[in-house]
Motif scaffolding. Structure first.
Motif, PDB file in Angstrom:
ATOM      1  N   VAL A 272      -2.757  -4.069  -0.731  1.00 46.64           N
ATOM      2  CA  VAL A 272      -1.935  -4.387   0.438  1.00 46.64           C
ATOM      3  C   VAL A 272      -1.119  -3.164   0.829  1.00 46.64           C
ATOM      4  CG1 VAL A 272      -0.213  -5.923   1.437  1.00 46.64           C
ATOM      5  CG2 VAL A 272      -1.779  -6.774  -0.335  1.00 46.64           C
ATOM      6  N   THR A 273      -1.188  -2.811   2.091  1.00 47.71           N
ATOM      7  CA  THR A 273      -0.340  -1.769   2.664  1.00 47.71           C
ATOM      8  C   THR A 273       0.407  -2.390   3.835  1.00 47.71           C
ATOM      9  OG1 THR A 273      -1.931  -0.062   2.061  1.00 47.71           O
ATOM     10  CG2 THR A 273      -0.266   0.513   3.714  1.00 47.71           C
ATOM     11  N   ALA A 274       1.731  -2.411   3.720  1.00 46.11           N
ATOM     12  CA  ALA A 274       2.521  -3.085   4.751  1.00 46.11           C
ATOM     13  C   ALA A 274       3.617  -2.174   5.268  1.00 46.11           C
ATOM     14  CB  ALA A 274       3.131  -4.373   4.198  1.00 46.11           C
ATOM     15  N   ARG A 275       3.683  -2.044   6.560  1.00 47.87           N
ATOM     16  CA  ARG A 275       4.783  -1.335   7.224  1.00 47.87           C
ATOM     17  C   ARG A 275       5.609  -2.354   7.992  1.00 47.87           C
ATOM     18  NH1 ARG A 275       2.516   3.407  10.726  1.00 47.87           N
ATOM     19  NH2 ARG A 275       4.753   3.685  11.000  1.00 47.87           N
ATOM     20  N   PRO A 276       6.896  -2.099   8.160  1.00 45.42           N
ATOM     21  CA  PRO A 276       7.774  -3.098   8.806  1.00 45.42           C
ATOM     22  C   PRO A 276       7.306  -3.431  10.231  1.00 45.42           C
ATOM     23  CG  PRO A 276       9.071  -1.386   7.730  1.00 45.42           C
ATOM     24  CD  PRO A 276       7.647  -0.923   7.707  1.00 45.42           C
ATOM     25  N   ARG A 308      -8.765  -5.643   1.212  1.00 42.45           N
ATOM     26  CA  ARG A 308      -7.738  -4.702   1.657  1.00 42.45           C
ATOM     27  C   ARG A 308      -6.986  -5.320   2.832  1.00 42.45           C
ATOM     28  NH1 ARG A 308     -12.160  -1.577   0.297  1.00 42.45           N
ATOM     29  NH2 ARG A 308     -11.764   0.035  -1.291  1.00 42.45           N
ATOM     30  N   VAL A 309      -5.675  -5.400   2.672  1.00 40.62           N
ATOM     31  CA  VAL A 309      -4.802  -5.975   3.694  1.00 40.62           C
ATOM     32  C   VAL A 309      -3.883  -4.871   4.196  1.00 40.62           C
ATOM     33  CG1 VAL A 309      -3.126  -7.774   4.239  1.00 40.62           C
ATOM     34  CG2 VAL A 309      -4.900  -8.197   2.514  1.00 40.62           C
ATOM     35  N   GLY A 400       4.890   0.096   1.492  1.00 43.23           N
ATOM     36  CA  GLY A 400       3.820   0.708   0.721  1.00 43.23           C
ATOM     37  C   GLY A 400       2.838  -0.330   0.256  1.00 43.23           C
ATOM     38  N   ARG A 401       2.427  -0.187  -1.014  1.00 44.10           N
ATOM     39  CA  ARG A 401       1.478  -1.138  -1.552  1.00 44.10           C
ATOM     40  C   ARG A 401       2.254  -2.167  -2.367  1.00 44.10           C
ATOM     41  NH1 ARG A 401      -3.794   0.529  -1.165  1.00 44.10           N
ATOM     42  NH2 ARG A 401      -4.095   2.687  -0.553  1.00 44.10           N
ATOM     43  N   ALA A 407      -0.593  -1.475  -7.123  1.00 43.07           N
ATOM     44  CA  ALA A 407      -1.237  -1.522  -5.830  1.00 43.07           C
ATOM     45  C   ALA A 407      -2.349  -2.554  -5.771  1.00 43.07           C
ATOM     46  CB  ALA A 407      -1.814  -0.140  -5.495  1.00 43.07           C
ATOM     47  N   GLN A 408      -2.724  -3.115  -6.914  1.00 40.78           N
ATOM     48  CA  GLN A 408      -3.863  -4.024  -6.915  1.00 40.78           C
ATOM     49  C   GLN A 408      -3.543  -5.250  -7.751  1.00 40.78           C
ATOM     50  OE1 GLN A 408      -7.191  -1.811  -8.346  1.00 40.78           O
ATOM     51  NE2 GLN A 408      -7.532  -0.799  -6.385  1.00 40.78           N
TER      52      GLN A 408
END
Length: 410
Positions: A272-276, A308-309, A400-401, A407-408
């Motif tokens: 998962v990679t998330a930005r606001p 992958r998100v 981030g992740r 990260a996983q």
């Protein structure tokens, strides 16, 4: 339409009659200004001259008419004036009579022409009205196909045809949805009936009763999931009843954390990679949107695969490995009860509503949902939603992740 035709005919007929009256008035004024002088000029030469007397000239006659420098007796002047006045009055009276008759004929023709033109102009409207009255579920395929030069009425007819296209598609989709929903609901009911009538016949042993009980519970659970999906789809199709600020990155993190156990059970790693990102919408529906995307990516995968998100200003993207998907069938997956593979009635198999709910929720938020087949297998689903600038909580922060432990997930 007759009332509209009468109003248009009255309007244009009245304008034409007013133009005729104005033209007649102008002609009358112009003629009356010069008719007496013209008649006097014609009459003067016919009056015999007797003696030169410049002090007794006919004042009503222009001097240019007396090129002979003739003079008239007082009695002769009165006769000339009387003759000129009588002739002028007669000419004007004749002019008024002829003009009045002409105006009456012109007015009748103007009204008739206006009525005819109004009928021609409004004829397409009559066609549209008649077709709209005849429309029903059995003839939604009919179209106006109006053959007319470009214009407002042609545009109206084409717009009406476009509206019928959309209505036909909507009705057909609703009919397919109802038929598929009935089929999906009938299957578990048939299973339950068969289990009760056949499995419990002839006093079965406790082991068989326990098996039938588990089977009925599994079937009831599947039916509940199907009904919940149908209700959620109906709610999202109605649009949003409330709006609030929702942190899509936090929602995605929470949903993927809740599915970590299922990912571990299936031996699938989740990145998962998330930005606001902040959106205006319904938090519950957005939670279902993310859940359906991630859950589908997990369930339509293979052991050892990946999901992958990614969340960012350009939207939400979920990509997974798995079986090869025919690119031609990808758009169909967003329709209710559509599956990439034939239904096997296996435990945990969905009802085929996941991506249709995603698309419905995205539309309710003013966004769009799409997907594409991955080379080597799997699917990449993307959802674009109207976003707002994140609050101070997200300024300069990239989650981030996730989760924080790594990260996983496996």
């Amino acid at each position: 339409m007759n009332s509209e035709r009468a109003r248009i005919a009255a309007l244009y007929g009245g304008l034409l009659v007013m133009a005729g009256v104005l033209l007649m008035a102008i002609v009358y004024l112009l003629v009356s200004e010069g008719v007496y002088a013209s008649i006097g000029t014609a009459v003067a030469p016919a009056v015999p001259a007797s003696r030169m007397d410049a002090s007794v000239t006919a004042p009503m006659l222009p001097s240019s008419d007396w090129a002979r420098a003739t003079t008239l007796e007082p009695g002769q002047i009165a006769v000339a004036r009387k003759v000129s006045t009588a002739a002028g009055d007669a000419a004007l009276s004749q002019l008024l009579t002829v003009s009045g008759v002409s105006l009456a004929v012109y007015s009748a023709l103007s009204v008739a022409l206006a009525w005819w033109m109004a009928g021609r102009v409004l004829r397409p409207v009559g066609v549209i009205t008649a077709r709209a009255r005849r429309l029903s579920g059995s003839n939604l395929h009919e179209r106006l196909a109006l053959k007319a030069p470009p214009g407002e009425l042609k545009e109206l007819a084409d717009t009406f045809d476009g509206m019928l296209d959309r209505i036909q598609e909507l009705v057909a989709a609703r009919q397919r949805f109802a038929a598929n929903a009935a089929h999906e609901l009938r299957t578990p009911l048939a299973v339950q009936r068969a289990a009760a009538e056949i499995g419990l016949a002839d006093d079965p042993p406790p082991e068989k009763v326990a098996w039938i009980r588990d089977k009925l519970i599994d079937t009831a659970t599947s039916s509940e999931r199907l009904i919940e999906g149908l209700l959620l789809l109906a709610v999202s199709d109605e649009g949003l009843r409330r709006r609030e600020r929702v942190a899509l990155d936090e929602t995605t993190t929470t949903v993927t954390e809740a599915l970590a156990a299922e990912a571990k059970e299936r031996s699938i790693s989740v990145e998962v990679t998330a930005r606001p990102v902040t959106v205006e919408g319904d938090a519950v529906l957005l939670d279902h949107l993310v859940h359906n995307l991630v859950a589908n990516a997990l369930r339509h995968n293979h052991p050892g695969g990946t999901v992958r998100v990614r969340v960012g200003p350009d939207g939400l993207e979920v990509a997974n490995t798995g079986p090869v998907v025919d690119p031609a069938t990808v758009p169909l997956l967003f329709e209710p009860f559509r599956r990439a593979r034939a239904r096997r009635h296996a435990p945990g198999e969905g009802a085929g509503l996941g991506l249709s709910i995603v698309a419905s929720v995205a539309r309710a938020h003013g966004g769009d949902a799409g997907a594409s087949a991955n080379l080597g297998g799997g699917l990449t689903a993307r959802v674009v939603l109207p976003t707002r600038p994140p609050e101070a909580r997200a300024q300069g922060r990239d989650t981030g992740r996730v989760p924080a432990a790594g990260a996983q997930w496996r």
